[in-house]
Design a protein around this motif. Sequence first.
Motif, PDB file in Angstrom:
ATOM      1  N   LYS A 160      24.318  13.292 -12.484  1.00 60.19           N
ATOM      2  CA  LYS A 160      24.367  14.575 -13.184  1.00 60.19           C
ATOM      3  C   LYS A 160      24.129  15.754 -12.237  1.00 60.19           C
ATOM      4  CE  LYS A 160      22.817  12.640 -17.601  1.00 60.19           C
ATOM      5  NZ  LYS A 160      21.775  12.687 -18.661  1.00 60.19           N
ATOM      6  N   THR A 161      24.120  15.495 -10.930  1.00 55.72           N
ATOM      7  CA  THR A 161      23.944  16.549  -9.935  1.00 55.72           C
ATOM      8  C   THR A 161      25.195  16.638  -9.061  1.00 55.72           C
ATOM      9  OG1 THR A 161      22.956  15.084  -8.266  1.00 55.72           O
ATOM     10  CG2 THR A 161      21.479  16.069  -9.904  1.00 55.72           C
ATOM     11  N   GLY A 162      25.111  17.452  -8.015  1.00 56.84           N
ATOM     12  CA  GLY A 162      26.280  17.689  -7.165  1.00 56.84           C
ATOM     13  C   GLY A 162      26.488  16.684  -6.056  1.00 56.84           C
ATOM     14  N   GLY A 163      25.653  15.652  -5.981  1.00 59.70           N
ATOM     15  CA  GLY A 163      25.869  14.604  -4.990  1.00 59.70           C
ATOM     16  C   GLY A 163      25.297  14.935  -3.621  1.00 59.70           C
ATOM     17  N   LEU A 164      25.599  14.087  -2.642  1.00 66.82           N
ATOM     18  CA  LEU A 164      25.028  14.147  -1.302  1.00 66.82           C
ATOM     19  C   LEU A 164      26.148  14.153  -0.261  1.00 66.82           C
ATOM     20  CD1 LEU A 164      22.385  11.372  -1.989  1.00 66.82           C
ATOM     21  CD2 LEU A 164      21.904  13.832  -1.875  1.00 66.82           C
ATOM     22  N   ILE A 165      25.960  14.910   0.806  1.00 66.01           N
ATOM     23  CA  ILE A 165      26.988  14.986   1.851  1.00 66.01           C
ATOM     24  C   ILE A 165      27.083  13.650   2.578  1.00 66.01           C
ATOM     25  CG2 ILE A 165      27.588  16.025   4.059  1.00 66.01           C
ATOM     26  CD1 ILE A 165      26.550  18.657   3.074  1.00 66.01           C
ATOM     27  N   CYS A 166      28.258  13.066   2.553  1.00 61.57           N
ATOM     28  CA  CYS A 166      28.489  11.792   3.234  1.00 61.57           C
ATOM     29  C   CYS A 166      29.981  11.641   3.501  1.00 61.57           C
ATOM     30  CB  CYS A 166      27.983  10.624   2.391  1.00 61.57           C
ATOM     31  SG  CYS A 166      28.135   9.018   3.223  1.00 61.57           S
ATOM     32  N   GLU A 167      30.354  11.577   4.757  1.00 59.60           N
ATOM     33  CA  GLU A 167      31.756  11.439   5.116  1.00 59.60           C
ATOM     34  C   GLU A 167      32.272  10.054   4.742  1.00 59.60           C
ATOM     35  OE1 GLU A 167      29.608  14.330   7.683  1.00 59.60           O
ATOM     36  OE2 GLU A 167      29.300  12.230   7.124  1.00 59.60           O
ATOM     37  N   ARG A 168      33.552   9.968   4.486  1.00 55.91           N
ATOM     38  CA  ARG A 168      34.166   8.773   3.910  1.00 55.91           C
ATOM     39  C   ARG A 168      33.947   7.524   4.762  1.00 55.91           C
ATOM     40  NH1 ARG A 168      39.882  10.395   2.573  1.00 55.91           N
ATOM     41  NH2 ARG A 168      38.812  11.605   0.941  1.00 55.91           N
ATOM     42  N   SER A 281      20.313   4.427  16.229  1.00 56.02           N
ATOM     43  CA  SER A 281      19.869   3.617  17.367  1.00 56.02           C
ATOM     44  C   SER A 281      18.366   3.400  17.410  1.00 56.02           C
ATOM     45  CB  SER A 281      20.313   4.288  18.680  1.00 56.02           C
ATOM     46  OG  SER A 281      21.720   4.433  18.724  1.00 56.02           O
ATOM     47  N   CYS A 282      17.625   4.114  16.576  1.00 52.66           N
ATOM     48  CA  CYS A 282      16.163   4.015  16.591  1.00 52.66           C
ATOM     49  C   CYS A 282      15.676   3.064  15.501  1.00 52.66           C
ATOM     50  CB  CYS A 282      15.542   5.396  16.409  1.00 52.66           C
ATOM     51  SG  CYS A 282      15.888   6.526  17.794  1.00 52.66           S
ATOM     52  N   ASP A 283      14.462   2.578  15.689  1.00 55.09           N
ATOM     53  CA  ASP A 283      13.871   1.669  14.710  1.00 55.09           C
ATOM     54  C   ASP A 283      13.188   2.426  13.575  1.00 55.09           C
ATOM     55  OD1 ASP A 283      14.239  -1.005  16.163  1.00 55.09           O
ATOM     56  OD2 ASP A 283      13.258   0.240  17.685  1.00 55.09           O
ATOM     57  N   PHE A 284      12.792   3.649  13.866  1.00 54.43           N
ATOM     58  CA  PHE A 284      12.111   4.486  12.878  1.00 54.43           C
ATOM     59  C   PHE A 284      12.415   5.930  13.234  1.00 54.43           C
ATOM     60  CE2 PHE A 284       8.844   6.449  10.371  1.00 54.43           C
ATOM     61  CZ  PHE A 284       8.472   5.536   9.396  1.00 54.43           C
ATOM     62  N   ASN A 285      12.628   6.762  12.200  1.00 50.88           N
ATOM     63  CA  ASN A 285      12.968   8.166  12.448  1.00 50.88           C
ATOM     64  C   ASN A 285      12.016   9.091  11.689  1.00 50.88           C
ATOM     65  OD1 ASN A 285      15.496   7.807  14.044  1.00 50.88           O
ATOM     66  ND2 ASN A 285      16.211   6.831  12.160  1.00 50.88           N
ATOM     67  N   ILE A 286      11.488  10.078  12.395  1.00 47.33           N
ATOM     68  CA  ILE A 286      10.675  11.117  11.776  1.00 47.33           C
ATOM     69  C   ILE A 286      11.520  12.390  11.798  1.00 47.33           C
ATOM     70  CG2 ILE A 286       8.548  12.467  11.908  1.00 47.33           C
ATOM     71  CD1 ILE A 286       7.252  10.107  13.346  1.00 47.33           C
ATOM     72  N   VAL A 287      11.861  12.897  10.627  1.00 42.14           N
ATOM     73  CA  VAL A 287      12.808  14.001  10.541  1.00 42.14           C
ATOM     74  C   VAL A 287      12.246  15.115   9.664  1.00 42.14           C
ATOM     75  CG1 VAL A 287      14.863  12.583  10.919  1.00 42.14           C
ATOM     76  CG2 VAL A 287      13.972  12.872   8.593  1.00 42.14           C
ATOM     77  N   ARG A 288      12.897  16.274   9.734  1.00 44.91           N
ATOM     78  CA  ARG A 288      12.451  17.423   8.957  1.00 44.91           C
ATOM     79  C   ARG A 288      13.653  18.083   8.284  1.00 44.91           C
ATOM     80  NH1 ARG A 288      11.641  21.192  14.298  1.00 44.91           N
ATOM     81  NH2 ARG A 288      13.393  22.622  13.950  1.00 44.91           N
ATOM     82  N   GLY A 289      13.356  19.065   7.407  1.00 41.27           N
ATOM     83  CA  GLY A 289      14.421  19.869   6.826  1.00 41.27           C
ATOM     84  C   GLY A 289      15.268  19.094   5.833  1.00 41.27           C
ATOM     85  N   GLU A 290      16.538  19.482   5.735  1.00 39.76           N
ATOM     86  CA  GLU A 290      17.446  18.861   4.768  1.00 39.76           C
ATOM     87  C   GLU A 290      18.525  18.022   5.438  1.00 39.76           C
ATOM     88  OE1 GLU A 290      20.794  20.200   1.454  1.00 39.76           O
ATOM     89  OE2 GLU A 290      18.902  21.281   1.548  1.00 39.76           O
ATOM     90  N   ASP A 291      19.227  18.585   6.404  1.00 39.21           N
ATOM     91  CA  ASP A 291      20.328  17.850   7.032  1.00 39.21           C
ATOM     92  C   ASP A 291      19.818  16.577   7.693  1.00 39.21           C
ATOM     93  OD1 ASP A 291      23.133  17.608   8.006  1.00 39.21           O
ATOM     94  OD2 ASP A 291      22.193  17.889   9.963  1.00 39.21           O
ATOM     95  N   SER A 292      18.772  16.691   8.517  1.00 38.03           N
ATOM     96  CA  SER A 292      18.234  15.529   9.214  1.00 38.03           C
ATOM     97  C   SER A 292      17.629  14.526   8.246  1.00 38.03           C
ATOM     98  CB  SER A 292      17.174  15.976  10.232  1.00 38.03           C
ATOM     99  OG  SER A 292      17.724  16.891  11.144  1.00 38.03           O
ATOM    100  N   PHE A 293      17.024  15.036   7.189  1.00 39.44           N
ATOM    101  CA  PHE A 293      16.431  14.187   6.150  1.00 39.44           C
ATOM    102  C   PHE A 293      17.477  13.272   5.532  1.00 39.44           C
ATOM    103  CE2 PHE A 293      15.818  14.573   1.357  1.00 39.44           C
ATOM    104  CZ  PHE A 293      15.033  13.441   1.225  1.00 39.44           C
ATOM    105  N   LEU A 294      18.637  13.822   5.199  1.00 42.74           N
ATOM    106  CA  LEU A 294      19.690  13.011   4.590  1.00 42.74           C
ATOM    107  C   LEU A 294      20.314  12.070   5.610  1.00 42.74           C
ATOM    108  CD1 LEU A 294      21.185  12.398   2.010  1.00 42.74           C
ATOM    109  CD2 LEU A 294      22.792  14.236   2.545  1.00 42.74           C
ATOM    110  N   ARG A 295      20.506  12.541   6.844  1.00 39.32           N
ATOM    111  CA  ARG A 295      21.123  11.678   7.868  1.00 39.32           C
ATOM    112  C   ARG A 295      20.205  10.512   8.216  1.00 39.32           C
ATOM    113  NH1 ARG A 295      26.178  13.495   7.020  1.00 39.32           N
ATOM    114  NH2 ARG A 295      26.884  12.270   8.803  1.00 39.32           N
ATOM    115  N   ALA A 296      18.900  10.705   8.100  1.00 38.84           N
ATOM    116  CA  ALA A 296      17.972   9.597   8.328  1.00 38.84           C
ATOM    117  C   ALA A 296      18.137   8.529   7.254  1.00 38.84           C
ATOM    118  CB  ALA A 296      16.536  10.108   8.355  1.00 38.84           C
ATOM    119  N   GLN A 297      18.407   8.950   6.032  1.00 33.80           N
ATOM    120  CA  GLN A 297      18.657   7.978   4.967  1.00 33.80           C
ATOM    121  C   GLN A 297      19.945   7.213   5.237  1.00 33.80           C
ATOM    122  OE1 GLN A 297      18.027   9.664   0.897  1.00 33.80           O
ATOM    123  NE2 GLN A 297      17.275  11.447   2.028  1.00 33.80           N
TER     124      GLN A 297
END
Length: 395
Positions: A160-168, A281-297
């Motif tokens: 019910k929301t606008g979704g998440l940025i993810c290339e095909r 390439s990393c085993d664990f990622n510590i990220v901030r903000g929005e763009d990096s947060f989603l790319r970590a997922q």
Amino acid sequence: MSVNNSNPLHHHWDIFCTVVDNYGDIGVTWRLAKQLVAEYDIPINLWVDDLLSFSHILPMLDPQKSKQTFNGVNIFQWNNPLDIEFTAGSVVIEAFACELPSQIKSIINQLHQHPLSQAPTWLNLEYLSAEDWVEGCHGLPSSQPSGVKKWFYFPGFTTKTGGLICERELFNQRDEWQADSTHKLALFKKLGLQGINAEDTVISVFSYETPALAALCELWQASLTPIHALIPKGRSLHSLTSILPCDIKDLIPGQQFTIGNLTLHILPMTDQNGFDRLLWSCDFNIVRGEDSFLRAQWAAKPFIWHIYPQEDDYHLVKLQAFMQIYCDNLAPEIATTWSEVNLAFNQGNTNAVVMHWQQLHSVNLSLMQHAIEWPINALNEADLASRLVQFVNNS
């Protein structure tokens, strides 16, 4: 500024972005602009007020040029007032509530009032949030004094929301990359990072300032196996001045130093594709903000989200909302451990972050499996770009 108000409206879309916190807002809009061009063949004009900061994630960009094109996206310097010709397209997007130039608002209003004209679809692309209220606000119109409707578009984690940025092809590219450890080793070498073996634990760090990071680094020094922390010059390092060999301004990319079993590596800046591959390439990622947060997922690896601090600790409400969604299918002991690590890191609670980090070892395999499955579940069969195109077509 000259204006072209001819009809019908041009096919292109205009996206306006004010750069905040250096890379967050422009990171999201740049990814969206590229995807709309590549996958939907929509011409995009991206208007940006700070090309210098933008150039840090797009190294080929010339901050001195007012007009340039990369990846099929036309990038314009957004000065106020506008000093570049503006031709009304079919869609105008305010990224993250940035204020449209008065000239653009005037053009939209004129087109709306002219009986033979068609006004652009006007959207406000909001920040990503997992809070419950987002579903009720997504897609709502706001009538302006002129009668023009501005639509609120909320990215999110539900249908019910606008979704998440993810290339095909992103997940296929990630899986191919992670299937062969030589890819990550080649990347580390390209970044000037030395002494990292395939079996070593590698952690990327892209956080705000917090004493929790210093506490974790102290813990990692006593690790029984090598740990490599990859940190770009910036805000994360301000938390580590007590263990740095020199002033932050004197650090150079590729520099590294070892304390116990922890090696700190100073990362060079990279473009978005390079950043994705770093997270993969990393085993664990510590990220901030929005763009990096989603790319970590999307990296399908465990992570900590260091959310931007807000007044009255409202950022913790946002964090809790996301953790509740992310942990929905996790066993209670795993969900609790991962959530407590995230909460302690965001609160700067040094004792708690160390205690709960140590507990991660006992749930690591289950947490890893969840991180792998999560991207497919979170995407909900439709990414932000596809939902946005459909929304525009239906509005």
